[in-house]
Scaffold this motif. Structure first.
Motif, PDB file in Angstrom:
ATOM      1  N   MET A  47       0.807  -1.208   0.000  1.00 41.73           N
ATOM      2  CA  MET A  47       0.000   0.000   0.000  1.00 41.73           C
ATOM      3  C   MET A  47       0.842   1.260   0.000  1.00 41.73           C
ATOM      4  O   MET A  47       0.505   2.236  -0.623  1.00 41.73           O
ATOM      5  N   SER A  48       1.921   1.235   0.724  1.00 45.28           N
ATOM      6  CA  SER A  48       2.664   2.476   0.912  1.00 45.28           C
ATOM      7  C   SER A  48       3.613   2.748  -0.235  1.00 45.28           C
ATOM      8  O   SER A  48       4.127   1.850  -0.877  1.00 45.28           O
ATOM      9  N   SER A  49       3.845   4.015  -0.501  1.00 47.92           N
ATOM     10  CA  SER A  49       4.786   4.422  -1.520  1.00 47.92           C
ATOM     11  C   SER A  49       6.191   4.279  -0.980  1.00 47.92           C
ATOM     12  O   SER A  49       6.400   4.081   0.203  1.00 47.92           O
ATOM     13  N   THR A  54       2.484  10.612  -0.045  1.00 46.41           N
ATOM     14  CA  THR A  54       2.095  10.965  -1.403  1.00 46.41           C
ATOM     15  C   THR A  54       2.015  12.482  -1.539  1.00 46.41           C
ATOM     16  O   THR A  54       1.780  13.177  -0.563  1.00 46.41           O
ATOM     17  N   LEU A 120      -7.451  -2.962  -3.363  1.00 49.45           N
ATOM     18  CA  LEU A 120      -6.108  -2.396  -3.257  1.00 49.45           C
ATOM     19  C   LEU A 120      -5.829  -1.402  -4.374  1.00 49.45           C
ATOM     20  O   LEU A 120      -5.115  -0.415  -4.177  1.00 49.45           O
ATOM     21  N   HIS A 121      -6.387  -1.655  -5.538  1.00 48.37           N
ATOM     22  CA  HIS A 121      -6.210  -0.725  -6.661  1.00 48.37           C
ATOM     23  C   HIS A 121      -6.765   0.650  -6.299  1.00 48.37           C
ATOM     24  O   HIS A 121      -6.168   1.676  -6.632  1.00 48.37           O
ATOM     25  N   ASP A 124      -4.527   1.898  -2.956  1.00 50.02           N
ATOM     26  CA  ASP A 124      -3.089   2.091  -3.148  1.00 50.02           C
ATOM     27  C   ASP A 124      -2.742   3.307  -3.994  1.00 50.02           C
ATOM     28  O   ASP A 124      -1.701   3.919  -3.817  1.00 50.02           O
ATOM     29  N   LYS A 125      -3.613   3.627  -4.944  1.00 50.92           N
ATOM     30  CA  LYS A 125      -3.276   4.668  -5.911  1.00 50.92           C
ATOM     31  C   LYS A 125      -3.236   6.045  -5.258  1.00 50.92           C
ATOM     32  O   LYS A 125      -4.013   6.332  -4.334  1.00 50.92           O
ATOM     33  N   LYS A 136      -0.300   9.603   3.109  1.00 52.46           N
ATOM     34  CA  LYS A 136      -0.327   8.146   2.979  1.00 52.46           C
ATOM     35  C   LYS A 136       0.494   7.502   4.085  1.00 52.46           C
ATOM     36  O   LYS A 136       1.676   7.206   3.923  1.00 52.46           O
ATOM     37  N   THR A 141      -4.016   4.459   5.402  1.00 55.20           N
ATOM     38  CA  THR A 141      -4.263   3.411   4.426  1.00 55.20           C
ATOM     39  C   THR A 141      -5.067   2.275   5.036  1.00 55.20           C
ATOM     40  O   THR A 141      -5.956   1.727   4.386  1.00 55.20           O
ATOM     41  N   ARG A 181       1.587  -6.885   6.230  1.00 55.01           N
ATOM     42  CA  ARG A 181       1.870  -5.451   6.310  1.00 55.01           C
ATOM     43  C   ARG A 181       2.327  -5.050   7.717  1.00 55.01           C
ATOM     44  O   ARG A 181       3.220  -4.225   7.865  1.00 55.01           O
TER      45      ARG A 181
END
Length: 289
Positions: A47-49, A54, A120-121, A124-125, A136, A141, A181
């Protein structure tokens, strides 16, 4: 116990706290099973960048969002985003049938995996964080993940026992993912303890969301629940004006998704061939000028 549960996510992410947990209902039907981790498919992207946050660069007019008429979320038959069941023939078909590949359980597990990837799509985005101006973090999340899980589980309950059984597989997919996670956050020695805390928060949140949509619920109940479960930090009993606009926008988003899921047929739900309302193409304020 309630205070300990409400602080579980914040202690894990070290960035604020999660919402107070509502009283658990006795008729919750989605409970974890321990054998799922051996049957689950490959985990979806994290999930995380890379840097854990973000960039909130998109300015949108929150007051004009999610006012359009609800519609089915099912993908068109010719959509390139559809995921179809593999069709084997001849000897391969016989072998796969003997291996129970076509059993109801196997088919449901594959479908639940696809549904979870759709969740998740959306979660996550960067778009959802940009539109609602959120950082984020693990807490944020996780809160969005629970919210979108609830949207799917609520729709599946409408299919009765069959939908409840499918929802069980979806919950197991979610539970396995959250366990990984949490472990990724560096929690290993007390992993079981943290998972129990997060499980209580999950059930408390979905009960609160369900209650907020009951016919007898007050009109402001859902925004209050969204504020507590998603946005609020410790010591913030009420949102300020800016936060209130964001909460109201997310409330409209949630109500619209609920209506859209009601219009989405069960085949799309069981196969995962649906998409949440896209947030990628929300026009910015500057683009409207």
């Amino acid at each position: 116990m309630l205070q300990r549960c409400s602080r579980a996510v914040s202690r894990l992410s070290k960035l604020g706290s999660t919402s107070p947990m509502e009283a658990l209902r006795k008729d919750v039907i989605f409970t974890p099973r321990h054998w799922y981790s051996t049957a689950a498919a490959t985990l979806a992207p994290a999930m995380s960048s890379p840097n854990g946050s973000t960039n909130c660069y998109k300015q949108v007019n929150l007051d004009k969002m999610f006012l359009s008429k609800p519609c089915s979320l099912a993908l068109a038959p010719d959509s390139r985003l559809r995921i179809e069941e593999p069709k084997y023939e001849g000897l391969r078909h016989v072998i796969y049938k003997m291996l129970l590949f076509y059993s109801k359980q196997s088919t449901s597990i594959r479908g639940a995996n696809v549904v979870y990837r759709r969740i998740l799509h959306q979660v996550d985005k960067p778009a959802i964080y940009e539109v609602f101006n959120m950082e984020k973090t693990f807490k944020m999340t996780f809160s969005l993940l629970v919210l979108h899980m609830w949207l799917c589980l609520r729709r599946l309950k409408q299919e009765g026992k069959e939908g409840a059984e499918f929802g069980q597989y979806l919950y197991e997919r979610y539970n396995h993912d959250v366990e990984l996670r949490v472990s990724k956050e560096g929690v290993n020695l007390l992993l079981t303890k943290w998972m129990k805390e997060l499980e209580k928060i999950f059930y408390g949140n979905i009960v609160a969301y369900d209650a907020a949509l009951l016919p007898e619920a007050k009109p402001d109940e859902l925004p209050k629940v969204i504020w507590r479960n998603v946005f609020a930090e410790d010591g913030e009993p009420q949102p300020d004006d800016a936060a209130s606009r964001t909460v109201q926008a997310m409330t409209r988003y949630v109500r619209r998704e609920v209506s859209c899921f009601t219009l989405t047929d069960k085949e799309a739900m069981y196969s995962g061939n649906f998409m949440f309302t896209s947030l990628d193409n929300i026009p910015s304020v500057s683009a409207k000028r």
